[in-house]
Scaffold this active site. Structure first.
Site, PDB file in Angstrom:
ATOM      1  N   HIS A 337      -2.249  21.474  16.503  1.00  0.00           N
ATOM      2  CA  HIS A 337      -0.761  21.584  16.461  1.00  0.00           C
ATOM      3  C   HIS A 337      -0.414  22.809  15.389  1.00  0.00           C
ATOM      4  O   HIS A 337      -1.062  22.883  14.429  1.00  0.00           O
ATOM      5  CB  HIS A 337      -0.016  20.183  16.290  1.00  0.00           C
ATOM      6  CG  HIS A 337       1.175  20.170  16.515  1.00  0.00           C
ATOM      7  ND1 HIS A 337       2.268  20.446  15.592  1.00  0.00           N
ATOM      8  CD2 HIS A 337       1.982  19.968  17.611  1.00  0.00           C
ATOM      9  CE1 HIS A 337       3.457  20.394  15.946  1.00  0.00           C
ATOM     10  NE2 HIS A 337       3.424  19.870  17.467  1.00  0.00           N
ATOM     11  N   ASP A 396       0.500  16.098  23.735  1.00  0.00           N
ATOM     12  CA  ASP A 396       0.219  16.627  25.108  1.00  0.00           C
ATOM     13  C   ASP A 396      -0.944  16.015  25.472  1.00  0.00           C
ATOM     14  O   ASP A 396      -1.402  15.999  26.894  1.00  0.00           O
ATOM     15  CB  ASP A 396       0.212  18.123  25.116  1.00  0.00           C
ATOM     16  CG  ASP A 396       1.787  18.861  24.909  1.00  0.00           C
ATOM     17  OD1 ASP A 396       2.645  18.153  25.589  1.00  0.00           O
ATOM     18  OD2 ASP A 396       1.678  19.735  24.023  1.00  0.00           O
TER      19      ASP A 396
END
Length: 459
Positions: A337, A396
């Site tokens: 991320h 996700d």
């Protein structure tokens, strides 16, 4: 128009000409990478260490991913705050009381405080009053010129709602709040109706247009509208609600929210600002990542024989990094991320409920494969790139698996993200308007060499 051989020949020539034009674009648009350092340009609005360049102030969402110890930045367990409240506390609160949380979180993001029972009931009633679409909108806008990409359709439909608004350009807070609440309620409907229409017109499926039930939560209505029999289990609705809560906000610096701030700073209307955010969210580097995760795992399940063999799983992941497997992008989707290093709190919260849903759906083998990849991918990435910086699963990683277990089609993964993020976008747009300053206009340094004009007959 009837096509003949000459038509195809013309089309081939046109394609070839465009390809030559494209080559000229590439040849004349490449900037020397070293110049970014020469002029101290923050590419992607990020410092060299990955930290975002400070471009604004907000009181809506906050992300904690590091601590400063003795003047040194040290990664820490990720934390996400909505209006100063830890997302874990918020989630644990409404789950402990067996309630749906998305509407409550929407209230918190918009108004800066948690509602009491009466205010929450009134707010739910207000949202329910907007849980419809203008007369003939589904027929004339959603069903006509249907798109195979739901995010494009969403953006078009949101822009079209401008025409049904009697006061679309008024940027006073009461009017913008009215528009925002209507979009928060309507984007889920447009998403599902758009998908049903696409399946009908492009793939000849039966067309099911089901009216929402104003007494139900956003998550319940999404499942009600999507399924022909409108049935769903309590666990299914609760985990979709959790996914909406976790996607509702992520600070002002993420791409789509920053887009919202930039566009709102120009003084434009709500529909244009939200459509711009939708177009940003569509990108696979942003909201489209969960679809990539799901497709990556689909490919992995076909390629890896023994899902519990660490060596076989690691070899597949190495193949991805080497750009040999899956989409040859070199990316293990769902891992890593831009902000979080050690952990993404949203992934941690979603994972605990993912297991419960996998048990209900008898998909524990698939769940264990996700666990194995989550465990092995950071090691594979670290060795491949020879770096110590840790990476972890992001939201996700599990959201795609959740959506697939819920029976949501791939085409609706990113629209579900959008339906949730409508709450955060709306709050940030209102914040931008209230604290209106200058139009957001960063600088770009021109590094082209001066060139003399040459008359056409001398070129």
């Amino acid at each position: 128009m009837l096509l003949n051989e000459n038509s195809f020949e013309t089309e081939d020539k046109l394609t070839a000409q465009i390809e030559r034009y494209a080559d000229r674009c590439v040849n004349n648009s490449c900037i020397d990478p070293s110049l970014y350092d020469v002029y101290n340009v923050k590419r992607g609005l990020r410092e060299k260490g990955g930290k975002g360049v400070l471009t604004g102030l907000t009181e809506i969402g906050d992300v904690h991913s590091f601590e400063v110890v003795d003047g040194v930045t040290v990664p820490c367990e990720g934390q996400l705050f909505y209006r100063g409240m830890n997302i874990e506390d918020i989630v644990n609160g409404f789950i402990a009381e067996d309630r749906f949380g998305f509407e409550e979180v929407t209230y918190l993001l918009l108004f800066g405080e948690l509602p009491n029972a009466k205010r929450l009931e009134n707010f739910n009633n207000v949202l329910a009053s907007f849980c419809n679409l203008p007369s003939s909108f589904v027929r004339d806008i959603v069903m006509k010129a249907t798109s195979k990409d739901m995010m494009n359709l969403l953006a078009r439909c949101v822009l079209s709602l401008y025409s049904w608004d009697d006061n679309p350009d008024d940027t006073s807070i009461p009017n913008v709040l009215r528009q925002s609440l209507s979009l928060i309620a309507r984007v889920p409907l447009i998403s599902v109706y758009g998908y049903q229409s696409m399946r009908h017109y492009h793939y000849h499926d039966n067309l099911h247009i089901i009216n929402p039930d104003p007494k139900l939560s956003t998550a319940e209505n999404i499942l009600r509208l999507l399924r022909p029999d409108s049935s769903y289990t309590n666990l299914e609705a609760k985990i979709l609600d959790l996914a909406l809560v976790l996607h509702a906000e992520h600070g002002g610096g993420n791409n789509s929210t920053f887009t919202n701030h930039v566009v709102s700073s120009s003084g434009t209307d709500t529909y244009s600002a939200i459509a711009a955010s939708l177009c940003s969210l569509k990108g696979p580097r942003h909201g489209g990542a969960n679809v990539k995760v799901k497709k990556m795992f689909d490919n992995m399940k076909e390629t890896v024989n023994d899902w519990n063999d660490d060596d076989e799983v690691k070899n597949y992941l190495k193949g991805i990094l080497d750009k040999r497997l899956f989409d040859q992008s070199g990316l293990i989707y769902g891992i890593g991320h831009a902000v979080y290093a050690i952990s993404d709190p949203r992934a941690k919260l979603l994972k605990s409920f993912t297991k419960k849903l996998a048990e209900e759906k008898n998909l524990m083998d698939e769940y264990h494969l996700y666990e194995n990849v989550e465990r092995l991918a950071p090691e594979v990435i670290s060795k491949a790139h020879n770096r110590k910086k840790s990476v972890s699963a992001n939201v996700d990683f599990y959201s795609g698996f959740v959506y697939s277990m819920l029976g949501l089609p791939d085409e609706l993964y990113t629209p579900m993200f959008a339906a949730a993020r409508m709450a955060g976008w709306s709050a940030h747009r209102i914040e931008e308007i209230i604290n209106a300053g200058k139009i957001i206009r960063p600088a770009y340094k021109n590094v082209a060499k001066p060139t003399a004009y040459v008359p056409l007959n001398k070129r």
